[in-house]
Structures are given as structure tokens and as C-alpha cells.
Write a protein that holds these residues in place. Structure first.
Motif, PDB file in Angstrom:
ATOM      1  N   LEU A  68       0.833  -1.199   0.000  1.00  0.00           N
ATOM      2  CA  LEU A  68       0.000   0.000   0.000  1.00  0.00           C
ATOM      3  C   LEU A  68       0.871   1.254   0.000  1.00  0.00           C
ATOM      4  O   LEU A  68       0.657   2.179  -0.786  1.00  0.00           O
ATOM      5  CB  LEU A  68      -0.927  -0.015   1.216  1.00  0.00           C
ATOM      6  CG  LEU A  68      -1.824   1.184   1.427  1.00  0.00           C
ATOM      7  CD1 LEU A  68      -2.786   1.342   0.266  1.00  0.00           C
ATOM      8  CD2 LEU A  68      -2.590   1.033   2.732  1.00  0.00           C
ATOM      9  N   ALA A  69       1.891   1.282   0.856  1.00  0.00           N
ATOM     10  CA  ALA A  69       2.784   2.449   0.936  1.00  0.00           C
ATOM     11  C   ALA A  69       3.541   2.666  -0.371  1.00  0.00           C
ATOM     12  O   ALA A  69       3.683   3.805  -0.835  1.00  0.00           O
ATOM     13  CB  ALA A  69       3.758   2.269   2.101  1.00  0.00           C
ATOM     14  N   LEU A  70       4.016   1.598  -0.989  1.00  0.00           N
ATOM     15  CA  LEU A  70       4.734   1.721  -2.262  1.00  0.00           C
ATOM     16  C   LEU A  70       3.822   2.225  -3.372  1.00  0.00           C
ATOM     17  O   LEU A  70       4.234   3.049  -4.197  1.00  0.00           O
ATOM     18  CB  LEU A  70       5.363   0.387  -2.665  1.00  0.00           C
ATOM     19  CG  LEU A  70       6.614  -0.017  -1.891  1.00  0.00           C
ATOM     20  CD1 LEU A  70       6.979  -1.466  -2.194  1.00  0.00           C
ATOM     21  CD2 LEU A  70       7.771   0.916  -2.211  1.00  0.00           C
ATOM     22  N   MET A  71       2.592   1.730  -3.409  1.00  0.00           N
ATOM     23  CA  MET A  71       1.640   2.201  -4.421  1.00  0.00           C
ATOM     24  C   MET A  71       1.371   3.692  -4.251  1.00  0.00           C
ATOM     25  O   MET A  71       1.335   4.436  -5.231  1.00  0.00           O
ATOM     26  CB  MET A  71       0.338   1.409  -4.349  1.00  0.00           C
ATOM     27  CG  MET A  71       0.452   0.021  -4.903  1.00  0.00           C
ATOM     28  SD  MET A  71      -1.138  -0.829  -4.766  1.00  0.00           S
ATOM     29  CE  MET A  71      -0.741  -2.382  -5.528  1.00  0.00           C
ATOM     30  N   GLN A  72       1.210   4.121  -3.008  1.00  0.00           N
ATOM     31  CA  GLN A  72       0.969   5.538  -2.749  1.00  0.00           C
ATOM     32  C   GLN A  72       2.191   6.369  -3.123  1.00  0.00           C
ATOM     33  O   GLN A  72       2.078   7.391  -3.797  1.00  0.00           O
ATOM     34  CB  GLN A  72       0.617   5.767  -1.279  1.00  0.00           C
ATOM     35  CG  GLN A  72      -0.748   5.272  -0.914  1.00  0.00           C
ATOM     36  CD  GLN A  72      -1.034   5.389   0.568  1.00  0.00           C
ATOM     37  OE1 GLN A  72      -0.149   5.266   1.403  1.00  0.00           O
ATOM     38  NE2 GLN A  72      -2.291   5.618   0.898  1.00  0.00           N
TER      39      GLN A  72
END
Length: 149
Positions: A96-100
């Protein structure tokens, strides 16, 4: 409400995926993407290691718009200098953090041997994470400026 709450990327990802070889043509990639009805595909080296991603947008913007021949341009030429991926054992929060951070909707997943083992998408996370985290991710991606490499 999520189907299940996943803790690790492995629990939410799509296992296995086809990749295009770095020495294969962009035309080969486009035909395979059309056959599979997908908009992005991993680029793998001869050693089965992840080299990058190719998207339908890459084909249009980086190849066709510059009058390059997709039949003679190698998929490896579109591999990014800085590859973004997640490990299968990483917590789903990491995906999730990488996608954001990178404003992407899908990530390749590698295993403990650094080989491609699947893909995780925005939709995978949406069905495996609490709704508030999914809403946060979609909002961040939607508000981001497009990346033009």
C-alpha cells in the motif's frame, strides 16, 4: 467490507504471472497483453529475474509517438532504471505504501529467491484491507500528478 484481512502480500496477490522477455519485441508484448486482456506486464531477463514493467501507455508514448518500430524495439529498452516491487513476505501495508509513494496501481511481487512470483493490484488490496486504508490509497493515487518517464 473486505473479503478477508491479509497480513502479507502473499495472502492478497495473484500468484504467477506471465512476463515478456527483455529480448522480445514490444510488438510481442503488445500482442500478449491484448490476448491476456491486461494493461501492464513484467519484463524478465533471461535469468527469470524481474527487469521492469511495460504498460500499454509505455507502448504508445515511448514507442509509437516517437516513430519507433515496435517489431524491432526490445521490451528491455522500456525497463525502468529504478524498479519498484514488493516481496511476497512483506506486510500488505508495505504494498500500500509503495503504491501511494510511486502512484501506481499494481506492483510485481518477488519471492525469497528474487524471482517474479505474482502481481498485487489496487483491487487486491481493496478486497484484503480495511476500507479506510483502501480509501486512503485510492485517494492518494487519484490526486497524484501523472508520471511521465
Amino acid at each position: 467490507m473486505p473479503e478477508t484481512t491479509a497480513r502479507a502480500v502473499r495472502d492478497a496477490m495473484h500468484e504467477g504471472c506471465e512476463c515478456i522477455g527483455e529480448s522480445q519485441s514490444v510488438l510481442d508484448a503488445a500482442k500478449r497483453m491484448e490476448r491476456l486482456d491486461i494493461g501492464a506486464m513484467p519484463i524478465c531477463g533471461d535469468n527469470d529475474r524481474l527487469k521492469g514493467m511495460i504498460t500499454d501507455r509505455d507502448i504508445v508514448v515511448k514507442i509509437l509517438a516517437h516513430d519507433k518500430d515496435p517489431a524491432t524495439t526490445r521490451a528491455g529498452e522500456l525497463a525502468q532504471e529504478r524498479l519498484v516491487f514488493v516481496r511476497a513476505e512483506d506486510p500488505i501495508d508495505r504494498a500500500l505504501a509503495l503504491m501511494q509513494e510511486h502512484k501506481v496501481k499494481r506492483l510485481p511481487v518477488i519471492d525469497e529467491n528474487k524471482r517474479l512470483c505474482g502481481m498485487i493490484s489496487e483491487a487486491d488490496i481493496a478486497t484484503h484491507m480495511p476500507q479506510e486504508k483502501t480509501s486512503e490509497m485510492v485517494g492518494a493515487i487519484a490526486a497524484a500528478q501523472p508520471q511521465h518517464f
